[in-house]
Design an enzyme around this catalytic site. Structure first.
Site, PDB file in Angstrom:
ATOM      1  N   VAL A  90       0.867  -1.171   0.000  1.00  0.00           N
ATOM      2  CA  VAL A  90       0.000   0.000   0.000  1.00  0.00           C
ATOM      3  C   VAL A  90       0.907   1.225   0.000  1.00  0.00           C
ATOM      4  CG1 VAL A  90      -1.716   1.265   1.370  1.00  0.00           C
ATOM      5  CG2 VAL A  90      -1.805  -1.245   1.261  1.00  0.00           C
ATOM      6  N   GLY A 100      -5.188  -2.141   2.784  1.00  0.00           N
ATOM      7  CA  GLY A 100      -4.407  -3.377   2.622  1.00  0.00           C
ATOM      8  C   GLY A 100      -5.280  -4.580   2.942  1.00  0.00           C
ATOM      9  N   ALA A 101      -6.065  -4.461   4.014  1.00  0.00           N
ATOM     10  CA  ALA A 101      -6.967  -5.548   4.401  1.00  0.00           C
ATOM     11  C   ALA A 101      -7.987  -5.817   3.298  1.00  0.00           C
ATOM     12  CB  ALA A 101      -7.674  -5.184   5.708  1.00  0.00           C
ATOM     13  N   TYR A 135      -0.574 -10.627   8.456  1.00  0.00           N
ATOM     14  CA  TYR A 135      -1.184 -11.826   7.874  1.00  0.00           C
ATOM     15  C   TYR A 135      -1.742 -12.753   8.964  1.00  0.00           C
ATOM     16  CZ  TYR A 135       0.747 -10.313   3.458  1.00  0.00           C
ATOM     17  OH  TYR A 135       1.018  -9.581   2.338  1.00  0.00           O
TER      18      TYR A 135
HETATM   19  C1  COA Z   1       1.585  -4.303   5.400  1.00  0.00           C
HETATM   20  C2  COA Z   1       0.606  -3.478   4.557  1.00  0.00           C
HETATM   21  C3  COA Z   1       0.306  -4.174   3.261  1.00  0.00           C
HETATM   22  C4  COA Z   1      -0.710  -3.339   5.377  1.00  0.00           C
HETATM   23  O1  COA Z   1      -1.639  -2.558   4.641  1.00  0.00           O
HETATM   24  P1  COA Z   1      -2.402  -1.363   5.352  1.00  0.00           P
HETATM   25  O2  COA Z   1      -3.393  -0.794   4.386  1.00  0.00           O
HETATM   26  O3  COA Z   1      -1.417  -0.401   5.919  1.00  0.00           O
HETATM   27  O4  COA Z   1      -3.128  -2.122   6.533  1.00  0.00           O
HETATM   28  P2  COA Z   1      -4.645  -1.954   7.009  1.00  0.00           P
HETATM   29  O5  COA Z   1      -4.915  -0.525   7.352  1.00  0.00           O
HETATM   30  O6  COA Z   1      -5.560  -2.575   6.019  1.00  0.00           O
HETATM   31  O7  COA Z   1      -4.610  -2.818   8.332  1.00  0.00           O
HETATM   32  C5  COA Z   1      -5.513  -3.852   8.633  1.00  0.00           C
HETATM   33  C6  COA Z   1      -5.215  -4.342  10.036  1.00  0.00           C
HETATM   34  O8  COA Z   1      -3.886  -4.862  10.098  1.00  0.00           O
HETATM   35  C7  COA Z   1      -3.090  -4.114  11.026  1.00  0.00           C
HETATM   36  N1  COA Z   1      -1.774  -3.934  10.439  1.00  0.00           N
HETATM   37  C8  COA Z   1      -1.458  -3.184   9.365  1.00  0.00           C
HETATM   38  N2  COA Z   1      -0.136  -3.288   9.087  1.00  0.00           N
HETATM   39  C9  COA Z   1       0.365  -4.121  10.037  1.00  0.00           C
HETATM   40  C10 COA Z   1       1.665  -4.623  10.285  1.00  0.00           C
HETATM   41  N3  COA Z   1       2.707  -4.302   9.518  1.00  0.00           N
HETATM   42  N4  COA Z   1       1.821  -5.456  11.351  1.00  0.00           N
HETATM   43  C11 COA Z   1       0.768  -5.806  12.126  1.00  0.00           C
HETATM   44  N5  COA Z   1      -0.489  -5.361  11.920  1.00  0.00           N
HETATM   45  C12 COA Z   1      -0.687  -4.528  10.896  1.00  0.00           C
HETATM   46  C13 COA Z   1      -3.818  -2.797  11.205  1.00  0.00           C
HETATM   47  O9  COA Z   1      -3.558  -2.228  12.467  1.00  0.00           O
HETATM   48  C14 COA Z   1      -5.259  -3.211  11.058  1.00  0.00           C
HETATM   49  O10 COA Z   1      -5.741  -3.783  12.251  1.00  0.00           O
HETATM   50  P3  COA Z   1      -7.182  -3.355  12.833  1.00  0.00           P
HETATM   51  O11 COA Z   1      -8.168  -3.789  11.765  1.00  0.00           O
HETATM   52  O12 COA Z   1      -7.277  -4.131  14.099  1.00  0.00           O
HETATM   53  O13 COA Z   1      -7.115  -1.880  12.987  1.00  0.00           O
HETATM   54  C15 COA Z   1       1.136  -2.043   4.281  1.00  0.00           C
HETATM   55  O14 COA Z   1       1.342  -1.367   5.478  1.00  0.00           O
HETATM   56  C16 COA Z   1       2.409  -1.999   3.453  1.00  0.00           C
HETATM   57  O15 COA Z   1       2.336  -1.951   2.236  1.00  0.00           O
HETATM   58  N6  COA Z   1       3.583  -1.991   4.121  1.00  0.00           N
HETATM   59  C17 COA Z   1       4.867  -1.906   3.438  1.00  0.00           C
HETATM   60  C18 COA Z   1       5.112  -3.060   2.502  1.00  0.00           C
HETATM   61  C19 COA Z   1       4.913  -4.424   3.141  1.00  0.00           C
HETATM   62  O16 COA Z   1       5.440  -4.714   4.225  1.00  0.00           O
HETATM   63  N7  COA Z   1       4.156  -5.284   2.445  1.00  0.00           N
HETATM   64  C20 COA Z   1       3.916  -6.649   2.832  1.00  0.00           C
HETATM   65  C21 COA Z   1       4.903  -7.495   2.094  1.00  0.00           C
HETATM   66  S1  COA Z   1       4.579  -9.192   2.247  1.00  0.00           S
END
Ligand code: COA
Length: 172
Positions: A90, A100-101, A135
């Site tokens: 994201v 992301g969710a 995840y």
């Molecule tokens: C990890 C990633 C995909 C999450 O997407 P996001 O849109 O920021 O996450 P969301 O807002 O949809 O979060 C959904 C839930 O997960 C939690 N969450 C989000 N990122 C998290 C993380 N890195 N660790 C733990 N929990 C996380 C949120 O707190 C939320 O919980 P809630 O529903 O209880 O409030 C995004 O932060 C990202 O792109 N990060 C950098 C790249 C990366 O690490 N990608 C994954 C590679 S495998």
């Protein structure tokens, strides 16, 4: 916000997830992998012309003895079809807002469709260290190894979520 497959006219160059490897993959390889080599498909959602998130998927398979014991039960003992979530990211401007969710739920829906169309026992994700808890929230559990290891360092944690579990969750 509509989620759709990447199109050749899309501009991937402005996307920034905070992870340079993911951004480089998206800018340089997602398009050619999809349009030239057919090795995977990237799904995106845009705000205007700006891409705010992407997920790359490809079919794969997993050896049954790599699956968690609960998921192994009554499955045949040959390599099993899975949907591989190779990358999900994201843009920093939209992180922690639930998108992301939402994209992950879209990918789980693809796995259910794949299960119905051609067979699929679950989703395997290459989770980066900082995303393992993300995840795990959705029921993914760590597994040992699947064919085709990542060349990313540090090596990601492979995690699995079964289609049986996804279907149960969708039915509520
Ligand atoms: C990890 C990633 C995909 C999450 O997407 P996001 O849109 O920021 O996450 P969301 O807002 O949809 O979060 C959904 C839930 O997960 C939690 N969450 C989000 N990122 C998290 C993380 N890195 N660790 C733990 N929990 C996380 C949120 O707190 C939320 O919980 P809630 O529903 O209880 O409030 C995004 O932060 C990202 O792109 N990060 C950098 C790249 C990366 O690490 N990608 C994954 C590679 S495998």
């Amino acid at each position: 916000m509509e989620i759709r497959a990447l199109a050749e006219a899309d501009d991937q160059s402005r996307f920034r997830s905070g992870d340079p490897d993911l951004d480089r993959f998206f800018a340089r390889f997602a398009g050619q992998n999809q349009f030239r080599h057919f090795v995977g498909v990237t799904y995106v959602a845009l705000d205007g012309a700006r891409i705010l998130r992407f997920a790359t998927v490809a079919p794969g398979h997993v050896e049954i003895d790599r699956l968690p014991a609960a998921a192994r039960r009554s499955l045949p003992s040959y390599p099993l079809p899975i949907l591989r979530l190779a990358r999900l990211a994201v843009d920093t401007s939209a992180q922690r807002q639930g998108v992301g969710a939402e994209l992950l739920r879209f990918v789980l829906g693809l796995a259910v469709r794949m299960a119905g169309d051609v067979g699929c026992v679950g989703v395997v994700v290459d989770a980066k260290a900082g995303a393992v808890d993300f995840y795990a929230t959705y029921g993914f559990v760590a597994i040992e190894a699947v064919e085709g290891r990542s060349d990313a360092r540090p090596e990601p944690t492979l995690m699995f979520l079964s289609v049986v579990t996804i279907r149960k969750a969708l039915k509520g």
